[in-house]
Scaffold this active site. Structure first.
Site, PDB file in Angstrom:
ATOM      1  N   ARG A 164       0.855  -1.195   0.000  1.00  0.00           N
ATOM      2  CA  ARG A 164       0.000   0.000   0.000  1.00  0.00           C
ATOM      3  C   ARG A 164       0.880   1.231   0.000  1.00  0.00           C
ATOM      4  O   ARG A 164       2.100   1.127   0.064  1.00  0.00           O
ATOM      5  CB  ARG A 164      -0.870   0.000   1.251  1.00  0.00           C
ATOM      6  CG  ARG A 164      -0.044  -0.155   2.536  1.00  0.00           C
ATOM      7  CD  ARG A 164      -0.857   0.004   3.785  1.00  0.00           C
ATOM      8  NE  ARG A 164      -0.149  -0.399   4.985  1.00  0.00           N
ATOM      9  CZ  ARG A 164       0.767   0.312   5.619  1.00  0.00           C
ATOM     10  NH1 ARG A 164       1.145   1.495   5.136  1.00  0.00           N
ATOM     11  NH2 ARG A 164       1.338  -0.133   6.715  1.00  0.00           N
ATOM     12  N   VAL A 191       2.444   5.712   5.258  1.00  0.00           N
ATOM     13  CA  VAL A 191       2.250   6.986   5.959  1.00  0.00           C
ATOM     14  C   VAL A 191       3.371   7.957   5.603  1.00  0.00           C
ATOM     15  O   VAL A 191       3.152   9.157   5.409  1.00  0.00           O
ATOM     16  CB  VAL A 191       2.215   6.760   7.484  1.00  0.00           C
ATOM     17  CG1 VAL A 191       2.058   8.090   8.225  1.00  0.00           C
ATOM     18  CG2 VAL A 191       1.101   5.805   7.871  1.00  0.00           C
TER      19      VAL A 191
END
Length: 451
Positions: free
Chosen positions: A292, A295
């Site tokens: 993914r 952050v």
């Protein structure tokens, strides 16, 4: 290209994805829980759908409700951000079954890499170095104890399905292994519904180095340099920087090439992060893959000039990569501090509340990613992240100085609200960190910083 994307997330990453959609002329669908009805994402979106009450399992983790929202609004793709459903292969498969593009790797690839034990096996086959240990799950405490004895203590027992720093137990004494094994399996089953664990050597003074990769559906792949994420509390990252301080050009080339080799070997597509541990002799070992956007992706954006979320969307739309490895150039240095609503003096206990004052820093090279404004409520139901502050400069020393100035300007005040801002300022002023000699145990050993 997609005409409409549903963002299956909340907070700063949802706002970040919406901005990338806007840059591509793509319509935005927001899904939200009831308390998030007035969120920044909802205000930015073209359409919004309430998918349930505050608890995540009834809203942001509710796959049928998310899919139904996409079908009702005609969204052709779903961007999951990070957390929630972002690394759930079942969700990606349900998207495909409903004719919706999941912006991320294929479900089968995500399943193989999401399990840390199978990921180790895949990367071992691809020729990536591993820490001493096993690539197969450990079935019994006796088997695990025998493995630990053979590789030497300290060892770490890890949940194969783990993430977010949970399901990890360091064992230094052989007499404690069986109890730790049982406890880790119990935690893994409770948190991840999968009690599978594996065992590997534990490095006390390792650096946590990760490599950002981009791969398209046409067999092309590049890495965008590395990030140092060694400043952590309870295995969760607090400070990230790019590039990592002190690596040689040869180390950078080797670790980046290894990440791309591993990604190509499993047919990875999209943006991903290959994570490694670097020991005090300069040897790196594969640890895990995050399937993914991370952050900490802004520090890579700051030194490469690329919009990683935009690249994710283009790849998912079937476009070939617009860059080759030789096109990637790193410019300067960037550092990111995660400002969380947590109280370091109470073991980083969550400290949510109503924001009365929320003054954000600015100036050359300073970026702030947040979804909050003064008057907003920091919800106790979700992640405690308040804002990500990112500073760029021509070199690391100047980037750290800019970050210290930015954090000193920042004011986050409210009833019940405590943040990690002051802890970050202490970290940035610490001589060990400034010298680039920090490691994953840095905060554990620096009691003055966390007291």
């Amino acid at each position: 290209m997609f005409s409409k994307i549903l963002i299956a997330n909340r907070g700063e990453i949802a706002v970040r994805v919406a901005r990338a959609c806007r840059s591509l002329g793509i319509g935005v669908v927001a899904v939200h829980s009831s308390p998030d009805r007035d969120s920044a994402l909802v205000r930015m979106a073209d359409e919004s759908v309430n998918i349930g009450p505050a608890p995540s399992r009834f809203s942001y983790l509710n796959i049928p409700n998310v899919i139904e929202a996409a079908l009702q609004t005609g969204a052709e793709a779903i961007h999951p951000g990070y957390g929630f459903l972002s690394e759930d292969p079942d969700f990606a498969e349900v998207c495909a079954d409903n004719g919706i593009t999941f912006i991320g790797p294929r479900p089968d690839v995500m399943a193989r890499l999401g399990n840390k034990a199978s990921a180790r096996s895949e990367m071992s086959a691809a020729g990536l170095p591993l820490l001493p240990g096993v690539v197969e799950p450990v079935a019994t405490a006796d088997e695990g104890a025998a493995i630990a004895d053979s590789i030497g203590y300290p060892v770490v027992i890890k949940a194969a399905a783990g993430g977010g720093g949970r399901g990890i137990t360091v064992v230094r004494d052989p007499a404690q292994f069986r109890q730790a094994y049982t406890a880790t399996r119990r935690t893994a089953h409770s948190v991840f519904r999968d009690s599978t664990v594996y065992v590997e050597r534990y490095l006390d003074r390792a650096r946590h180095i990760e490599v950002q990769v981009l791969l398209d559906e046409h067999g092309n792949g590049v890495h965008l340099g590395e990030r140092d994420c060694s400043v952590q509390r309870r295995h969760q990252k607090l400070v990230e920087e790019a590039p990592a301080a002190g690596l040689t050009p040869q180390q950078r080339e080797e670790i980046g090439a290894a990440a791309v080799r591993g990604a190509l070997a499993v047919g990875y597509t999209g943006a991903g992060t290959f994570e490694f541990l670097l020991d005090d002799r300069g040897n790196f070992s594969f640890m895990e893959v995050n399937c993914r956007i991370q952050v900490e992706h802004p520090v890579t954006e700051m030194v490469t000039g690329l919009d990683l979320v935009r690249e994710q969307i283009l790849i998912a739309a079937g476009r070939p990569l617009s860059i080759k490895q030789e096109d990637v150039r790193l410019d300067g240095a960037a550092v990111e501090c995660r400002i969380n609503a947590e109280d370091p003096s109470r073991g980083f206990a969550p400290a949510p509340g109503l924001l009365d004052v929320f003054d954000l820093p600015g100036g050359p090279g300073v970026r702030v990613d947040t979804a909050l404004t003064a008057g907003a409520q920091i919800s106790p139901h979700y992640d405690s992240l308040v804002a990500k502050v990112i500073a760029w400069a021509p070199d690391r020393e100047q980037a750290l100085a800019r970050m210290r100035t930015a954090l000193a300007e920042m004011r986050v005040e409210g009833r019940g609200v405590v943040t990690t801002r002051d802890l970050h300022l202490q970290v940035l002023s610490d001589p060990v960190f400034q010298a680039g000699q920090h490691h994953t145990g840095f905060l554990d050993g620096a009691t003055a910083l966390s007291a």
